[in-house]
Design an enzyme around this catalytic site. Structure first.
Site, PDB file in Angstrom:
ATOM      1  N   GLU A 294       0.814  -1.224   0.000  1.00  0.00           N
ATOM      2  CA  GLU A 294       0.000   0.000   0.000  1.00  0.00           C
ATOM      3  C   GLU A 294       0.845   1.270   0.000  1.00  0.00           C
ATOM      4  O   GLU A 294       0.815   2.042   0.959  1.00  0.00           O
ATOM      5  CB  GLU A 294      -0.894   0.015   1.244  1.00  0.00           C
ATOM      6  CG  GLU A 294      -1.796  -1.180   1.358  1.00  0.00           C
ATOM      7  CD  GLU A 294      -2.541  -1.214   2.682  1.00  0.00           C
ATOM      8  OE1 GLU A 294      -3.704  -1.634   2.659  1.00  0.00           O
ATOM      9  OE2 GLU A 294      -1.968  -0.830   3.718  1.00  0.00           O
ATOM     10  N   PRO A 295       1.597   1.506  -1.053  1.00  0.00           N
ATOM     11  CA  PRO A 295       2.378   2.744  -1.086  1.00  0.00           C
ATOM     12  C   PRO A 295       1.480   3.963  -1.346  1.00  0.00           C
ATOM     13  O   PRO A 295       0.597   3.905  -2.201  1.00  0.00           O
ATOM     14  CB  PRO A 295       3.349   2.516  -2.247  1.00  0.00           C
ATOM     15  CG  PRO A 295       2.687   1.508  -3.123  1.00  0.00           C
ATOM     16  CD  PRO A 295       1.770   0.687  -2.260  1.00  0.00           C
ATOM     17  N   GLY A 296       1.688   5.006  -0.597  1.00  0.00           N
ATOM     18  CA  GLY A 296       0.935   6.249  -0.806  1.00  0.00           C
ATOM     19  C   GLY A 296       1.897   7.376  -1.140  1.00  0.00           C
ATOM     20  O   GLY A 296       2.024   7.810  -2.281  1.00  0.00           O
ATOM     21  N   ARG A 334       1.359  20.219   7.387  1.00  0.00           N
ATOM     22  CA  ARG A 334       2.331  19.232   7.848  1.00  0.00           C
ATOM     23  C   ARG A 334       3.421  19.814   8.758  1.00  0.00           C
ATOM     24  O   ARG A 334       3.923  19.123   9.632  1.00  0.00           O
ATOM     25  CB  ARG A 334       2.946  18.468   6.666  1.00  0.00           C
ATOM     26  CG  ARG A 334       1.925  17.527   6.019  1.00  0.00           C
ATOM     27  CD  ARG A 334       2.527  16.631   4.959  1.00  0.00           C
ATOM     28  NE  ARG A 334       3.411  15.635   5.519  1.00  0.00           N
ATOM     29  CZ  ARG A 334       4.734  15.676   5.467  1.00  0.00           C
ATOM     30  NH1 ARG A 334       5.353  16.661   4.868  1.00  0.00           N
ATOM     31  NH2 ARG A 334       5.449  14.729   6.006  1.00  0.00           N
ATOM     32  N   TYR A 338       3.719  18.049  12.195  1.00  0.00           N
ATOM     33  CA  TYR A 338       4.911  17.199  12.411  1.00  0.00           C
ATOM     34  C   TYR A 338       6.243  17.941  12.335  1.00  0.00           C
ATOM     35  O   TYR A 338       7.288  17.307  12.291  1.00  0.00           O
ATOM     36  CB  TYR A 338       5.003  16.089  11.340  1.00  0.00           C
ATOM     37  CG  TYR A 338       3.753  15.406  10.905  1.00  0.00           C
ATOM     38  CD1 TYR A 338       3.098  14.512  11.756  1.00  0.00           C
ATOM     39  CD2 TYR A 338       3.240  15.596   9.626  1.00  0.00           C
ATOM     40  CE1 TYR A 338       1.967  13.840  11.327  1.00  0.00           C
ATOM     41  CE2 TYR A 338       2.104  14.919   9.191  1.00  0.00           C
ATOM     42  CZ  TYR A 338       1.469  14.050  10.050  1.00  0.00           C
ATOM     43  OH  TYR A 338       0.359  13.380   9.621  1.00  0.00           O
ATOM     44  N   CYS A 365      -4.179  32.890  11.010  1.00  0.00           N
ATOM     45  CA  CYS A 365      -3.987  33.560  12.287  1.00  0.00           C
ATOM     46  C   CYS A 365      -3.473  32.601  13.354  1.00  0.00           C
ATOM     47  O   CYS A 365      -4.171  32.304  14.336  1.00  0.00           O
ATOM     48  CB  CYS A 365      -5.288  34.205  12.739  1.00  0.00           C
ATOM     49  SG  CYS A 365      -5.726  35.574  11.695  1.00  0.00           S
ATOM     50  N   TYR A 394      -0.374  13.974   1.298  1.00  0.00           N
ATOM     51  CA  TYR A 394      -0.805  14.517   2.587  1.00  0.00           C
ATOM     52  C   TYR A 394      -0.790  16.046   2.611  1.00  0.00           C
ATOM     53  O   TYR A 394      -0.458  16.658   3.628  1.00  0.00           O
ATOM     54  CB  TYR A 394       0.041  13.924   3.734  1.00  0.00           C
ATOM     55  CG  TYR A 394       0.055  12.415   3.692  1.00  0.00           C
ATOM     56  CD1 TYR A 394      -1.104  11.697   3.923  1.00  0.00           C
ATOM     57  CD2 TYR A 394       1.203  11.702   3.352  1.00  0.00           C
ATOM     58  CE1 TYR A 394      -1.114  10.310   3.860  1.00  0.00           C
ATOM     59  CE2 TYR A 394       1.203  10.320   3.275  1.00  0.00           C
ATOM     60  CZ  TYR A 394       0.037   9.630   3.524  1.00  0.00           C
ATOM     61  OH  TYR A 394       0.023   8.265   3.445  1.00  0.00           O
TER      62      TYR A 394
HETATM   63  C1  LIG Z   1      -0.970   5.669   5.594  1.00  0.00           C
HETATM   64  C2  LIG Z   1      -1.089   4.254   5.263  1.00  0.00           C
HETATM   65  C3  LIG Z   1      -0.468   3.745   4.124  1.00  0.00           C
HETATM   66  C4  LIG Z   1       0.412   4.575   3.222  1.00  0.00           C
HETATM   67  O1  LIG Z   1       1.569   5.017   3.843  1.00  0.00           O
HETATM   68  P1  LIG Z   1       2.659   5.820   2.994  1.00  0.00           P
HETATM   69  O2  LIG Z   1       3.681   6.183   4.001  1.00  0.00           O
HETATM   70  O3  LIG Z   1       1.984   7.003   2.421  1.00  0.00           O
HETATM   71  O4  LIG Z   1       3.170   4.898   1.941  1.00  0.00           O
HETATM   72  C5  LIG Z   1      -0.661   2.417   3.823  1.00  0.00           C
HETATM   73  N1  LIG Z   1      -1.440   1.625   4.604  1.00  0.00           N
HETATM   74  C6  LIG Z   1      -2.048   2.086   5.711  1.00  0.00           C
HETATM   75  C7  LIG Z   1      -2.902   1.182   6.508  1.00  0.00           C
HETATM   76  C8  LIG Z   1      -1.885   3.403   6.086  1.00  0.00           C
HETATM   77  O5  LIG Z   1      -2.483   3.849   7.185  1.00  0.00           O
END
Ligand SMILES: *Cc1c(COP(=O)(O)O)cnc(C)c1O
Length: 442
Positions: A294-296, A334, A338, A365, A394
């Site tokens: 699951e790369p985001g 962000r 963070y 503000c 993000y």
């Molecule tokens: C946020 C998340 C991702 C993606 O993470 P990245 O750091 O953006 O690759 C994949 N799986 C789950 C369950 C997440 O919460």
């Protein structure tokens, strides 16, 4: 500045993204502006998909973690590239379906999905629901029964590894709102419970150990722990997981503190992971599980650049220089969340020497409304276009209307062409759901 050819200085020395001059984009669309490089997004999706095809016989699927950047066009690109996606809310699921996504390629996450969200997921016929509590399993079992389906599920496991950028910690029992601990028996008990539910079809397990990770060993360790766990569960219950979802988390370049990974490097991360899964499956005499990743951030993060116009500049001698831009925490929270770090570039002169360190301030503000502190920049004046890099993940997805600022529009660029993918908000949008009750309308 960056690792990909689509982001560079053009002949005039201006910043060019996907063949488009950043100054022309700022002029045409106005600022702030989210710019997304389509070629980069597609190339990252292809790297992950190709690696699973080549190194794992295609026995798996890439799920784009859509919380990184969710909009119709983005799901359409993922669909077009033949990958799946995950959805963490009814809203993400809705958007993916509206984009024409095949529900079988959508996996649903969340530590506290609502009853309605679970119904929506079952009705849509999603590929899997990652369950994360007894309550949820029981509710989902009832929903599936009522609807006459057997719902595929994965259980979220907390493997006891937490990774952050260049470090990871192993803990017997991590303090997290996510997942059942593999180490203390709670995941085993939960597995038994889910197996006893007639309308749920347990396929396997999921874990996600963190984000912005560069440490290969943390992925190796996570894979090892998951297979050890799968093997132990098999010994105890005879249930052998056929699906392993190992989550996302691959890091990207924000500043020179981060490595600049190339496509091959991302492929390597996945290869190391795959080799670990193969070796451990063999060691434990398990069938190779169907692999989900699951790369985001790694797909869309570096694909994005935000363009701003510089407004006031406040130099407090001996203290700090604030360069204020027409964005801020409403479109990039962000730093506030963070203390994230960024690289900024003067779009009219990419190769200009950095001669100062400034704090880039937003227009909200809040004193904490900054894009970053001590960001190296060349000489800069009001009216200059500033580009902040690696803002694809993000950012838009975390944007808000704080201070009733308008969420900026987003465009997609490729081969010198640009197209709007998210329209500019309007003031009317801001009051669309506001109601003046009768009692006030006298
Ligand atoms: C946020 C998340 C991702 C993606 O993470 P990245 O750091 O953006 O690759 C994949 N799986 C789950 C369950 C997440 O919460």
């Amino acid at each position: 500045m960056n690792t990909r050819e689509t982001l560079k200085a053009n002949e005039a020395g201006h910043l060019e993204i996907g063949g488009c001059d950043a100054l022309s984009l700022a002029k045409e669309y106005g600022t702030p502006l989210y710019v997304y490089d389509e070629a980069y997004i597609r190339s990252m999706m292809r790297v992950f998909k190709r690696t699973i095809d080549q190194e794992y016989n295609g026995n798996g699927k890439v799920l784009y973690a859509s919380k990184a950047f969710s909009c119709l066009a983005m799901y359409r690109i993922a669909k077009d590239e033949g990958i799946g996606c995950d959805a963490v809310s009814g809203g993400e699921l809705y958007t993916a379906l509206k984009a024409g996504f095949n529900a079988q390629n959508i996996y649903v996450h969340g530590n506290n999905k609502t009853y309605d969200e679970l119904c929506e997921a079952v009705d849509a016929g999603v590929g899997g629901i990652v369950i994360d509590s007894y309550r949820e399993a029981d509710i989902l079992d009832k929903i599936a029964k009522e609807k006459g389906v057997k719902q595929s599920v994965l259980i979220r496991i907390n493997p006891g590894i937490e990774a952050h950028t260049h470090a990871f910690v192993q803990t017997a029992r991590t303090d997290s709102k996510f997942g059942f601990s593999a180490a203390d028996g709670t995941a085993l008990e939960y597995t038994k419970h889910v197996l006893s539910l007639k309308n749920l079809d347990l396929k396997g397990y999921h874990c996600h150990i963190g984000s912005q990770i560069f440490e290969k060993q943390s992925f190796v360790l996570a894979a090892e722990k998951m297979l050890t766990f799968i093997s132990a569960i098999k010994a105890e219950t005879k249930f052998e997981a056929s699906v392993l979802n190992i989550g996302g988390g691959f890091g990207i370049y924000y500043t020179d503190e981060d490595p600049k990974l190339k496509e091959e490097d991302y492929a390597d991360y996945l290869k190391v992971l795959i080799n670990t899964i193969k070796a451990k499956s063999k060691e434990y005499g398990l069938n190779l599980p169907y692999l989900l990743i699951e790369p985001g951030r790694s797909i869309v993060g570096e694909a994005g650049v935000t363009l701003y116009t510089v407004g006031s500049i406040k130099d407090i001698p001996g203290v700090r220089k604030y360069v204020a831009i027409d964005g801020g925490m409403f479109e990039n929270p962000r730093y506030a969340l963070y203390q994230s770090k960024y690289t900024a570039v003067k779009a009219s002169d990419v190769n200009a020497l950095n001669v100062q360190k400034v704090s880039i301030a937003g227009k909200c503000c809040e004193s904490g409304d900054l894009i970053g502190v001590d960001i190296p920049l060349p000489e800069i004046e009001s009216g200059d276009i500033l580009a902040v890099l690696s803002t694809g993940a993000y950012h838009y997805s975390m944007a808000s209307n704080y201070n009733r600022n308008l969420i900026p529009q987003a465009i997609l660029v490729q081969d010198g062409k640009s197209e709007v993918i998210i329209k500019k908000q309007t003031y009317e949008d801001l009051i669309r759901n506001d109601v003046i009750p009768v009692s006030l309308n006298k």
